[in-house]
Write an enzyme that holds these catalytic residues in place. Structure first.
Site, PDB file in Angstrom:
ATOM      1  CG  ASN A  33      -0.136   0.217   2.493  1.00  0.00           C
ATOM      2  OD1 ASN A  33       0.993  -0.247   2.637  1.00  0.00           O
ATOM      3  ND2 ASN A  33      -0.697   0.966   3.399  1.00  0.00           N
ATOM      4  CB  CYS A  76       2.442   4.478   4.348  1.00  0.00           C
ATOM      5  SG  CYS A  76       1.554   6.006   4.025  1.00  0.00           S
ATOM      6  CD  GLU A 124       0.974   1.213   6.217  1.00  0.00           C
ATOM      7  OE1 GLU A 124       1.906   1.658   5.513  1.00  0.00           O
ATOM      8  OE2 GLU A 124      -0.125   1.777   6.344  1.00  0.00           O
TER       9      GLU A 124
HETATM   10  O1  CDP Z   1      -4.010   7.637  10.628  1.00  0.00           O
HETATM   11  P1  CDP Z   1      -4.787   7.162   9.432  1.00  0.00           P
HETATM   12  O2  CDP Z   1      -5.708   6.025   9.716  1.00  0.00           O
HETATM   13  O3  CDP Z   1      -5.504   8.294   8.763  1.00  0.00           O
HETATM   14  O4  CDP Z   1      -3.773   6.646   8.309  1.00  0.00           O
HETATM   15  P2  CDP Z   1      -2.225   6.219   8.345  1.00  0.00           P
HETATM   16  O5  CDP Z   1      -2.000   5.183   9.407  1.00  0.00           O
HETATM   17  O6  CDP Z   1      -1.377   7.434   8.379  1.00  0.00           O
HETATM   18  O7  CDP Z   1      -2.048   5.528   6.938  1.00  0.00           O
HETATM   19  C1  CDP Z   1      -2.505   4.207   6.717  1.00  0.00           C
HETATM   20  C2  CDP Z   1      -2.739   3.961   5.263  1.00  0.00           C
HETATM   21  O8  CDP Z   1      -3.880   4.707   4.836  1.00  0.00           O
HETATM   22  C3  CDP Z   1      -1.646   4.434   4.332  1.00  0.00           C
HETATM   23  O9  CDP Z   1      -0.571   3.558   4.221  1.00  0.00           O
HETATM   24  C4  CDP Z   1      -2.418   4.518   3.038  1.00  0.00           C
HETATM   25  O10 CDP Z   1      -2.642   3.233   2.502  1.00  0.00           O
HETATM   26  C5  CDP Z   1      -3.726   5.104   3.497  1.00  0.00           C
HETATM   27  N1  CDP Z   1      -3.756   6.594   3.401  1.00  0.00           N
HETATM   28  C6  CDP Z   1      -4.144   7.213   2.219  1.00  0.00           C
HETATM   29  O11 CDP Z   1      -4.436   6.535   1.251  1.00  0.00           O
HETATM   30  N2  CDP Z   1      -4.196   8.574   2.127  1.00  0.00           N
HETATM   31  C7  CDP Z   1      -3.860   9.344   3.154  1.00  0.00           C
HETATM   32  N3  CDP Z   1      -3.920  10.661   3.038  1.00  0.00           N
HETATM   33  C8  CDP Z   1      -3.445   8.752   4.362  1.00  0.00           C
HETATM   34  C9  CDP Z   1      -3.409   7.364   4.453  1.00  0.00           C
END
Ligand code: CDP
Length: 563
Positions: free
Chosen positions: A266, A268, A270
């Site tokens: 994905n 980021c 992980e």
């Molecule tokens: O904290 P949150 O649940 O918003 O997200 P995160 O842990 O920072 O990011 C988790 C995953 O959500 C990322 O690896 C992306 O796959 C997705 N993501 C995204 O598509 N767009 C964003 N602006 C932030 C996260």
């Protein structure tokens, strides 16, 4: 419920349900109610008492001990309740496949999810196109279309969607791919080179490495592995991109090789996934588990079990924007439970981030979470059956019936850590005092643990706070005891090796991967970056992202933004 002003603003802008005029029609308390009650609906499918679970889920999230990924908070209860944050879509070497995936990606982006794509099946630039008699544009050109489309879609959406673009290290266009972020912003993409074991061997032997046309499978030319590696290092040093994913390491822990090979993660990094696979993430806030100077493992065990059930339930009530994804996600039922608030937890325990005790504790905590979530998944399997693709999986070979092909992932928690007011993911503090602008409001964040300790130990003063505002770290402050300085070391005061060791300690007990940025000081040399990438491979990491302070950054979505 106590939220910081910053959390309230984030919730109001992005998470609370709104009417047609854009006014919020719920408060944060109602948001958590909506999420708990919607997820617990899944219990009815298994003839369980949904009210009982609704209450348990509500207690867990409203206490901010656990939060699911953003799409779950935003979309639960809506008519199109898409709850997953992570997706990977396939791209085959045809216009039909490319544009089908572009459409699918648009739908995912619109729902707040992020998508990874591996562009390696596309024939290289200049190759023949039989149907038109023309020449191919190559993977990088198509990435630009995806980037542009994302730009336009996100203007209508609730959050900035992210993409991951991957290219295998043996693709003939690899040099153009590696350099792209130095030339163009491609601001909706993080990019990663999928590096193989054979590439690393060639690099170690200073050998030549074949570049292969994916259409003909023929070797197009051979280049020194070091030339490719140096190019990766140069670009990463300059812009932070590309990252590297160690694709063979990833596939060695693929739990369902009979269903397919993993070729991307994905955005980021992980979450490695099969083409058309998705994953729902959730994170436990470890800062809430310190009791009398120790981690309360009893409570943690209890919550891991509830959170695992929450995430498994979420799969059944997700509205999937793409039918192929529904089939794949419901086939493997991958979930990703992880942690946030790690730096806070260490401060509460009085352990410096870069002390060997912190590494030992990281392993202990993650091993515990991993074992307990596997156990919870096994119990769910008894109650609800194993995941449909279980037969032929690695779990079947081990004789362990599981409800979920994976249960653990460590996410960046960029936004949910703001909501929970804790440090993000497993990152150290980036700065101890900083300003953050959210729309029109500027917030000043000063580390709350530091303020408390400064007051207790008598070095709190206006002058102290002013110095902290200027520097963001405790370096050079004579009034601060050495022990406190060590406890509050920030990301750039921690060596790259120490960052990597922390990532490796967590990776050891994580089914999926670990989101971590190896933050480097501005004066870090290219040789250091090379050394760090090699160390990451040798430590068995699934991938690595660096960011050198002050370097040019094309992509907005990087972990350090969240600090
Ligand atoms: O904290 P949150 O649940 O918003 O997200 P995160 O842990 O920072 O990011 C988790 C995953 O959500 C990322 O690896 C992306 O796959 C997705 N993501 C995204 O598509 N767009 C964003 N602006 C932030 C996260």
């Amino acid at each position: 419920m106590i939220f910081t002003d910053r959390a309230k603003t984030v919730l109001e802008i992005r998470y609370l349900l709104k009417n047609e005029k854009g006014e919020p029609i719920e408060n944060p308390e109602q948001l958590f109610q909506r999420v708990s009650s919607y997820i617990a609906q899944a219990e009815k499918i298994y003839k369980k008492n949904s009210f009982e679970w609704e209450e348990k889920f509500h207690e867990l999230i409203s206490s901010l001990r656990f939060l699911p990924n953003s799409p779950a908070l935003m979309n639960a209860g809506k008519p199109k309740a898409q709850l997953a944050a992570c997706f990977v879509l396939p791209i085959e070497d045809s216009i039909e496949s490319i544009f089908k995936t572009l459409k699918d990606a648009a739908l995912i982006l619109q729902s707040g999810g992020g998508t990874g794509f591996n562009f390696s099946s596309l024939r290289p630039k200049g190759d023949v196109v039989r149907s038109t008699g023309g020449v191919a544009s190559g993977p990088v050109s198509f990435m630009k279309i995806f980037d542009k489309a994302s730009d336009i879609i996100k203007q209508g959406g609730a959050r900035r969607g992210a993409n991951m673009g991957v290219l295998r290290v043996d693709h003939p266009d690899i040099f153009e791919f590696i350099r792209i972020k130095r030339i163009e912003s491609l601001s909706n993409f993080n990019i990663s080179v999928a590096v193989t074991d054979s590439f690393m061997e060639a690099l170690f032997k200073n050998d030549y490495f074949p570049l292969i046309n994916p259409r003909t499978k023929e070797v197009v030319r051979k280049v020194k592995a070091k030339d490719i590696f140096d190019e990766i290092v140069e670009s990463a040093w300059e812009t932070g991109d590309p990252g590297v994913i160690f694709i063979d390491t990833i596939n060695r822990s693929n739990p369902t090789p009979h269903i397919g090979q993993i070729d991307s993660t994905n955005p980021c990094g992980e979450q490695p996934l099969l083409p058309y696979e998705a994953c729902i993430l959730g994170s436990l806030n470890l800062s809430k588990y310190v009791k009398e100077g120790k981690i309360d493992f009893e409570r943690l065990e209890h919550d891991v079990k509830t959170a695992t059930r929450f995430l498994d339930d979420a799969i059944d009530v997700t509205h999937y924007p793409v039918p192929e994804v529904e089939k794949m996600h419901k086939g493997n039922r991958k979930i990703g439970l992880g942690i946030m608030g790690w730096a806070d937890c260490l401060v509460e325990l009085g352990i410096p981030y870069n002390h060997k005790k912190a590494l030992a504790l990281a392993e202990q905590v993650m091993q515990f979470i991993s074992e307990k979530s596997h156990k919870a998944s096994q119990e769910l399997a008894q109650e609800r059956g194993v995941f449909p693709n279980f037969k032929g999986s690695v779990w079947e070979k081990k004789g362990i019936p599981m409800r979920n092909a994976t249960t653990t992932t460590i996410a960046p928690t960029g936004t949910i850590s703001i909501i929970a007011d804790c440090s993000s993911g497993i990152e150290p503090y980036f700065l101890l005092a900083y300003k953050q602008r959210i729309l029109d409001t500027e917030f000043e964040i000063i580390n709350k643990y530091l303020i408390e300790i400064a007051q207790k130990q008598g070095f709190y003063s206006e002058d102290f706070i002013n110095q902290l505002r200027q520097k963001g770290t405790l370096r050079g402050m004579k009034e601060v005891p050495l022990r406190i300085k060590r406890l509050f070391k920030t990301a750039l005061e921690i060596t790259p090796e120490e960052h990597i060791q922390m990532q490796a300690s967590f990776q050891k007990y994580t089914d999926n991967a670990v989101s971590k940025t190896i933050n480097l000081s501005q004066r870090t040399r290219k040789e250091d970056v090379a050394r760090i990438f090699i160390l990451a491979y040798k430590k068995g990491l699934k991938g690595i992202t660096i960011f050198r302070y002050g370097s040019k950054r094309g992509t907005l979505l990087k972990i350090s933004d969240a600090h």
